[in-house]
Design a protein around this motif. Sequence first.
Motif, PDB file in Angstrom:
ATOM      1  N   ALA A   1      44.361  28.215  18.117  1.00 51.74           N
ATOM      2  CA  ALA A   1      45.847  27.122  18.204  1.00 51.74           C
ATOM      3  C   ALA A   1      46.301  27.661  19.574  1.00 51.74           C
ATOM      4  N   SER A   2      46.537  28.596  20.089  1.00 53.28           N
ATOM      5  CA  SER A   2      47.210  29.284  21.492  1.00 53.28           C
ATOM      6  C   SER A   2      46.179  29.041  22.824  1.00 53.28           C
ATOM      7  N   LEU A   3      44.958  28.635  22.504  1.00 52.88           N
ATOM      8  CA  LEU A   3      44.298  28.476  23.541  1.00 52.88           C
ATOM      9  C   LEU A   3      44.273  27.051  23.974  1.00 52.88           C
ATOM     10  N   VAL A   4      44.305  25.920  22.705  1.00 51.01           N
ATOM     11  CA  VAL A   4      44.249  24.938  22.788  1.00 51.01           C
ATOM     12  C   VAL A   4      45.333  24.297  23.261  1.00 51.01           C
ATOM     13  N   GLY A   5      46.558  24.470  22.318  1.00 55.26           N
ATOM     14  CA  GLY A   5      47.970  23.848  22.218  1.00 55.26           C
ATOM     15  C   GLY A   5      47.892  22.877  23.667  1.00 55.26           C
ATOM     16  N   PRO A   6      48.173  24.755  24.193  1.00 50.37           N
ATOM     17  CA  PRO A   6      49.225  23.526  25.905  1.00 50.37           C
ATOM     18  C   PRO A   6      48.337  22.909  26.189  1.00 50.37           C
ATOM     19  N   ARG A   7      47.079  23.181  25.982  1.00 48.60           N
ATOM     20  CA  ARG A   7      46.423  21.546  27.671  1.00 48.60           C
ATOM     21  C   ARG A   7      46.494  20.139  26.234  1.00 48.60           C
ATOM     22  N   LEU A   8      46.621  20.572  25.323  1.00 47.29           N
ATOM     23  CA  LEU A   8      46.879  19.302  24.399  1.00 47.29           C
ATOM     24  C   LEU A   8      48.057  18.556  24.562  1.00 47.29           C
ATOM     25  N   PHE A   9      49.054  19.511  24.409  1.00 44.17           N
ATOM     26  CA  PHE A   9      50.642  18.749  25.309  1.00 44.17           C
ATOM     27  C   PHE A   9      50.720  18.599  26.880  1.00 44.17           C
ATOM     28  N   SER A  10      49.933  19.394  27.741  1.00 47.52           N
ATOM     29  CA  SER A  10      50.010  18.911  28.948  1.00 47.52           C
ATOM     30  C   SER A  10      49.670  17.004  28.733  1.00 47.52           C
ATOM     31  N   ARG A  11      47.995  16.906  28.090  1.00 49.05           N
ATOM     32  CA  ARG A  11      47.434  15.398  28.163  1.00 49.05           C
ATOM     33  C   ARG A  11      48.817  14.737  27.698  1.00 49.05           C
ATOM     34  N   VAL A  12      50.283  15.138  26.248  1.00 51.18           N
ATOM     35  CA  VAL A  12      50.742  14.743  25.502  1.00 51.18           C
ATOM     36  C   VAL A  12      51.977  13.628  27.238  1.00 51.18           C
ATOM     37  N   ASP A  13      52.183  14.524  28.322  1.00 54.89           N
ATOM     38  CA  ASP A  13      53.079  14.403  29.224  1.00 54.89           C
ATOM     39  C   ASP A  13      51.866  13.547  30.168  1.00 54.89           C
ATOM     40  N   SER A  14      51.530  13.395  30.363  1.00 52.54           N
ATOM     41  CA  SER A  14      50.902  12.787  31.645  1.00 52.54           C
ATOM     42  C   SER A  14      50.581  11.674  30.816  1.00 52.54           C
ATOM     43  N   SER A  15      50.233  11.318  29.374  1.00 49.00           N
ATOM     44  CA  SER A  15      50.445   9.984  28.883  1.00 49.00           C
ATOM     45  C   SER A  15      51.179   9.529  28.750  1.00 49.00           C
ATOM     46  N   LYS A  16      52.483   9.780  28.966  1.00 51.05           N
ATOM     47  CA  LYS A  16      53.829   9.138  28.796  1.00 51.05           C
ATOM     48  C   LYS A  16      53.844   8.966  30.424  1.00 51.05           C
ATOM     49  N   VAL A  17      53.227   9.433  31.295  1.00 45.41           N
ATOM     50  CA  VAL A  17      53.410   9.088  32.975  1.00 45.41           C
ATOM     51  C   VAL A  17      52.552   7.517  32.862  1.00 45.41           C
ATOM     52  N   GLN A  18      51.626   7.857  32.347  1.00 51.38           N
ATOM     53  CA  GLN A  18      50.456   6.881  32.421  1.00 51.38           C
ATOM     54  C   GLN A  18      51.423   5.979  31.713  1.00 51.38           C
ATOM     55  N   VAL A  19      51.553   5.577  30.587  1.00 53.57           N
ATOM     56  CA  VAL A  19      52.416   4.508  29.826  1.00 53.57           C
ATOM     57  C   VAL A  19      53.887   4.132  30.025  1.00 53.57           C
ATOM     58  N   ALA A  20      54.288   5.357  31.016  1.00 51.02           N
ATOM     59  CA  ALA A  20      55.562   4.316  31.881  1.00 51.02           C
ATOM     60  C   ALA A  20      54.918   3.571  33.166  1.00 51.02           C
ATOM     61  N   GLU A  21      53.714   3.898  33.673  1.00 53.67           N
ATOM     62  CA  GLU A  21      53.231   2.934  34.625  1.00 53.67           C
ATOM     63  C   GLU A  21      52.983   1.138  34.235  1.00 53.67           C
ATOM     64  N   THR A  22      52.202   1.398  33.341  1.00 50.08           N
ATOM     65  CA  THR A  22      51.987   0.605  32.799  1.00 50.08           C
ATOM     66  C   THR A  22      53.270  -0.591  32.388  1.00 50.08           C
ATOM     67  N   GLN A  23      53.834   0.497  31.261  1.00 48.74           N
ATOM     68  CA  GLN A  23      55.246  -0.977  31.511  1.00 48.74           C
ATOM     69  C   GLN A  23      55.821  -0.847  32.465  1.00 48.74           C
ATOM     70  N   THR A  24      56.400  -0.502  33.259  1.00 48.20           N
ATOM     71  CA  THR A  24      56.572  -0.785  34.866  1.00 48.20           C
ATOM     72  C   THR A  24      55.718  -2.445  34.984  1.00 48.20           C
ATOM     73  N   ARG A  25      54.769  -2.362  35.225  1.00 50.47           N
ATOM     74  CA  ARG A  25      53.634  -3.119  35.921  1.00 50.47           C
ATOM     75  C   ARG A  25      54.166  -4.493  35.066  1.00 50.47           C
ATOM     76  N   LEU A  26      54.350  -4.115  33.470  1.00 56.39           N
ATOM     77  CA  LEU A  26      54.201  -5.277  32.880  1.00 56.39           C
ATOM     78  C   LEU A  26      55.799  -5.453  32.801  1.00 56.39           C
ATOM     79  N   LEU A  27      57.145  -4.922  33.238  1.00 52.33           N
ATOM     80  CA  LEU A  27      58.209  -5.710  33.818  1.00 52.33           C
ATOM     81  C   LEU A  27      57.963  -6.198  34.631  1.00 52.33           C
ATOM     82  N   ARG A  28      57.783  -5.883  36.049  1.00 58.63           N
ATOM     83  CA  ARG A  28      57.606  -6.219  37.031  1.00 58.63           C
ATOM     84  C   ARG A  28      57.046  -7.474  37.143  1.00 58.63           C
ATOM     85  N   GLY A  29      55.652  -7.923  36.241  1.00 55.62           N
ATOM     86  CA  GLY A  29      54.923  -9.048  35.823  1.00 55.62           C
ATOM     87  C   GLY A  29      56.222 -10.146  35.409  1.00 55.62           C
TER      88      GLY A  29
END
Length: 145
Positions: A26-54
Amino acid sequence: MRSHRIESGFTLLEMLVVLVIIGLIASLVGPRLFSRVDSSKVQVAETQTRLLRGAVETFRLEVGRIPTESEGLSVLYVAPADERAKARWRGPYLDEQVPADPWGTPYQYAIPGRDGLPFAVYSFGADGKPGGEGNDADVGFLPGK
């Protein structure tokens, strides 16, 4: 005849060894999974701003102007107070109220935007402050400098 039943099970030492191994994995895999969560939040924000722009662009086509800064993004869901704009408003332009960004703060709306855009729709990122780098960087269609 007497039958001897053999009790089987795990000893406390065996259980501790297994728990230590699981903890190491878990200590080896955990940080990799949590970094994916942060980058997925950025992707969600990019998608939502495109929706709002439209949605803002659709508002502009129908009403004949972009929302004012005082109206903000809420005018995409609730008709404007201005009677002239209200007569042309064909919204709502969003299925629900304007969502918060993935970090729980409201999206920003400003006039003008960068690169010739008449408006900006953006999030301040994970830190909730202007600027930043990585996950803290501003996301979306940013305001003019």
